[in-house]
Scaffold this motif. Structure first.
Motif, PDB file in Angstrom:
ATOM      1  N   ALA A 134       5.925 -19.771  79.740  1.00  0.00           N
ATOM      2  CA  ALA A 134       5.194 -19.191  80.984  1.00  0.00           C
ATOM      3  C   ALA A 134       3.910 -20.017  81.268  1.00  0.00           C
ATOM      4  N   GLU A 135       2.895 -20.141  80.156  1.00  0.00           N
ATOM      5  CA  GLU A 135       1.964 -20.808  80.408  1.00  0.00           C
ATOM      6  C   GLU A 135       1.995 -22.286  81.161  1.00  0.00           C
ATOM      7  N   GLY A 136       3.043 -22.888  80.802  1.00  0.00           N
ATOM      8  CA  GLY A 136       3.284 -24.232  81.487  1.00  0.00           C
ATOM      9  C   GLY A 136       3.820 -24.240  82.786  1.00  0.00           C
TER      10      GLY A 136
ATOM     11  N   PRO B 259      13.808 -32.367  84.168  1.00  0.00           N
ATOM     12  CA  PRO B 259      12.502 -31.567  84.562  1.00  0.00           C
ATOM     13  C   PRO B 259      12.260 -30.541  82.985  1.00  0.00           C
ATOM     14  N   LEU B 260      11.080 -29.980  83.186  1.00  0.00           N
ATOM     15  CA  LEU B 260      10.704 -29.220  81.957  1.00  0.00           C
ATOM     16  C   LEU B 260       9.379 -28.205  82.458  1.00  0.00           C
ATOM     17  N   ALA B 261       9.423 -27.263  81.450  1.00  0.00           N
ATOM     18  CA  ALA B 261       8.208 -26.370  81.391  1.00  0.00           C
ATOM     19  C   ALA B 261       7.218 -26.683  80.540  1.00  0.00           C
ATOM     20  N   ARG B 262       7.221 -27.338  79.272  1.00  0.00           N
ATOM     21  CA  ARG B 262       6.342 -27.923  78.584  1.00  0.00           C
ATOM     22  C   ARG B 262       6.822 -29.086  77.847  1.00  0.00           C
TER      23      ARG B 262
ATOM     24  N   PHE C  21       4.110 -32.926  84.880  1.00  0.00           N
ATOM     25  CA  PHE C  21       2.447 -32.914  84.880  1.00  0.00           C
ATOM     26  C   PHE C  21       1.723 -33.029  83.731  1.00  0.00           C
ATOM     27  N   SER C  22       0.828 -33.652  83.520  1.00  0.00           N
ATOM     28  CA  SER C  22       0.112 -33.688  82.405  1.00  0.00           C
ATOM     29  C   SER C  22      -0.504 -32.266  81.884  1.00  0.00           C
ATOM     30  N   VAL C  23      -0.682 -31.384  82.971  1.00  0.00           N
ATOM     31  CA  VAL C  23      -0.955 -30.045  82.542  1.00  0.00           C
ATOM     32  C   VAL C  23      -0.251 -29.220  81.760  1.00  0.00           C
ATOM     33  N   GLN C  24       1.111 -29.713  81.699  1.00  0.00           N
ATOM     34  CA  GLN C  24       2.152 -29.153  80.941  1.00  0.00           C
ATOM     35  C   GLN C  24       2.196 -29.314  79.572  1.00  0.00           C
ATOM     36  N   GLU C  25       1.562 -30.436  79.062  1.00  0.00           N
ATOM     37  CA  GLU C  25       1.299 -30.812  77.691  1.00  0.00           C
ATOM     38  C   GLU C  25       1.065 -29.386  76.696  1.00  0.00           C
ATOM     39  N   ALA C  26       1.826 -29.389  75.451  1.00  0.00           N
ATOM     40  CA  ALA C  26       1.423 -28.323  74.442  1.00  0.00           C
ATOM     41  C   ALA C  26       1.147 -29.104  73.378  1.00  0.00           C
ATOM     42  N   GLN C  27       0.171 -28.404  72.333  1.00  0.00           N
ATOM     43  CA  GLN C  27      -0.021 -29.159  71.167  1.00  0.00           C
ATOM     44  C   GLN C  27       1.266 -29.513  70.370  1.00  0.00           C
ATOM     45  N   THR C  28       2.143 -28.284  70.070  1.00  0.00           N
ATOM     46  CA  THR C  28       3.198 -28.312  69.342  1.00  0.00           C
ATOM     47  C   THR C  28       4.402 -27.526  70.092  1.00  0.00           C
ATOM     48  N   ILE C  29       5.703 -28.014  70.017  1.00  0.00           N
ATOM     49  CA  ILE C  29       6.679 -27.349  70.568  1.00  0.00           C
ATOM     50  C   ILE C  29       7.560 -27.092  69.377  1.00  0.00           C
ATOM     51  N   PRO C  30       7.934 -25.724  69.382  1.00  0.00           N
ATOM     52  CA  PRO C  30       8.788 -25.536  68.061  1.00  0.00           C
ATOM     53  C   PRO C  30      10.394 -25.861  68.477  1.00  0.00           C
ATOM     54  N   ALA C  31      10.742 -26.581  67.643  1.00  0.00           N
ATOM     55  CA  ALA C  31      11.983 -27.276  67.740  1.00  0.00           C
ATOM     56  C   ALA C  31      13.135 -26.680  66.938  1.00  0.00           C
ATOM     57  N   GLU C  32      14.313 -26.394  67.563  1.00  0.00           N
ATOM     58  CA  GLU C  32      15.550 -26.112  66.740  1.00  0.00           C
ATOM     59  C   GLU C  32      16.710 -26.785  66.634  1.00  0.00           C
ATOM     60  N   ASP C  33      17.507 -26.989  65.844  1.00  0.00           N
ATOM     61  CA  ASP C  33      18.595 -27.611  65.527  1.00  0.00           C
ATOM     62  C   ASP C  33      19.441 -28.356  66.814  1.00  0.00           C
ATOM     63  N   HIS C  34      19.610 -27.322  67.823  1.00  0.00           N
ATOM     64  CA  HIS C  34      20.379 -27.808  69.112  1.00  0.00           C
ATOM     65  C   HIS C  34      19.428 -28.500  69.767  1.00  0.00           C
ATOM     66  N   ASP C  35      18.205 -28.601  69.817  1.00  0.00           N
ATOM     67  CA  ASP C  35      17.258 -29.278  70.782  1.00  0.00           C
ATOM     68  C   ASP C  35      17.219 -30.727  70.675  1.00  0.00           C
TER      69      ASP C  35
ATOM     70  N   CYS D 168       7.472 -35.323  71.899  1.00  0.00           N
ATOM     71  CA  CYS D 168       8.768 -35.556  73.119  1.00  0.00           C
ATOM     72  C   CYS D 168       9.661 -34.313  72.829  1.00  0.00           C
ATOM     73  N   HIS D 169       9.173 -33.273  72.382  1.00  0.00           N
ATOM     74  CA  HIS D 169       9.861 -32.171  72.187  1.00  0.00           C
ATOM     75  C   HIS D 169       9.686 -31.393  73.698  1.00  0.00           C
ATOM     76  N   ARG D 170      10.704 -30.598  73.982  1.00  0.00           N
ATOM     77  CA  ARG D 170      10.722 -29.948  75.467  1.00  0.00           C
ATOM     78  C   ARG D 170      11.223 -28.530  75.352  1.00  0.00           C
ATOM     79  N   ILE D 171      10.473 -27.754  76.284  1.00  0.00           N
ATOM     80  CA  ILE D 171      10.943 -26.280  76.537  1.00  0.00           C
ATOM     81  C   ILE D 171      11.489 -26.367  78.120  1.00  0.00           C
ATOM     82  N   GLY D 172      12.718 -26.302  78.264  1.00  0.00           N
ATOM     83  CA  GLY D 172      13.159 -26.122  79.432  1.00  0.00           C
ATOM     84  C   GLY D 172      13.007 -24.797  80.087  1.00  0.00           C
TER      85      GLY D 172
END
Length: 215
Positions: free
Chosen positions: A28-30, A137-140, A175-189, A145-149
């Motif tokens: 949501a923030e991204g 494309p992505l949200a964060r 966009f650079s503003v979509q960067e997060a410090q850490t993305i929680p990654a799951e096994d299927h990501d 290089c972890h991603r939230i779609g």
């Protein structure tokens, strides 16, 4: 330019241990940050994306390349796709299907049809391609290089299917503003190989190490 340290933090940049529960707020923030960008910032980002993608060594001679037709406030890759097509790459666009995305051939100027979720895509008469590089494309994103779609898992499944036939380069576009410090990654990501923004190229650790050895 490839950077190795974040240049901003957000209150919702939660540590990895917070797991899946962090993803909705990160997403949501991204999206809110992306939505807030001014039109001139978006236009300049699209122009810079052309130069960046044409110069990427990972895309030299690779093909086909899958892009995407922008929805809402996504960074517009269409000028870059046109430039890649002019250079001789075959271009594909995703069609929402089950169990994963299908990629159909597209050339600049070819009419599209509106599919599920309002996504513009080539019609059923267009050839199915098996891209070896994807613009995602992505949200964060984070610097690993972890991603939230968008929560549907379309690209995770598509990459898994494509990689059964060989390596695929996954390039996040944001966009650079979509960067997060850490993305929680799951096994299927599936981790992206690199992320391209209007400001820089962020390579995944294994890619950055390889580039350093080659240098």
């Amino acid at each position: 330019m490839t950077r190795t340290s974040p240049d901003h933090e957000s209150p919702d940049d939660l540590p990895l241990g917070e797991g899946v529960l962090a993803k909705p707020s990160l997403r949501a923030e991204g999206l809110a940050r992306r939505d807030a960008l001014a039109p001139d910032v978006r236009e300049e980002a699209a122009r810079r994306l052309v130069r960046t993608l044409l110069a990427l060594p990972e895309l030299a001679g690779v093909g086909p390349i899958a892009g995407y037709w922008p929805l809402r406030s996504e960074l517009d890759p269409r000028p870059a796709l046109a430039a890649l097509a002019e250079r001789g790459h075959r271009i594909a666009l995703p069609v929402v299907s089950e169990p994963s995305l299908v990629f159909r051939a597209w050339t600049p100027g070819t009419p599209l049809v509106r599919g599920p979720f309002g996504v513009e895509a080539p019609g059923p008469e267009a050839e199915v391609l098996h891209p070896r590089a994807l613009l995602v494309p992505l949200a964060r994103f984070d610097r690993a290089c972890h991603r939230i779609g968008y929560g549907k898992g379309h690209y995770d499944r598509a990459l898994a299917a494509l990689e059964r036939a060989g390596p695929v380069i996954a390039i996040g576009v944001a966009f650079s503003v979509q960067e997060a410090q850490t993305i929680p990654a799951e096994d299927h990501d599936r981790r992206l190989d690199l992320v391209v923004t209007e400001a820089e190229i962020v390579r995944a650790p294994h890619r950055a190490a390889g580039a350093a050895r080659e240098a």
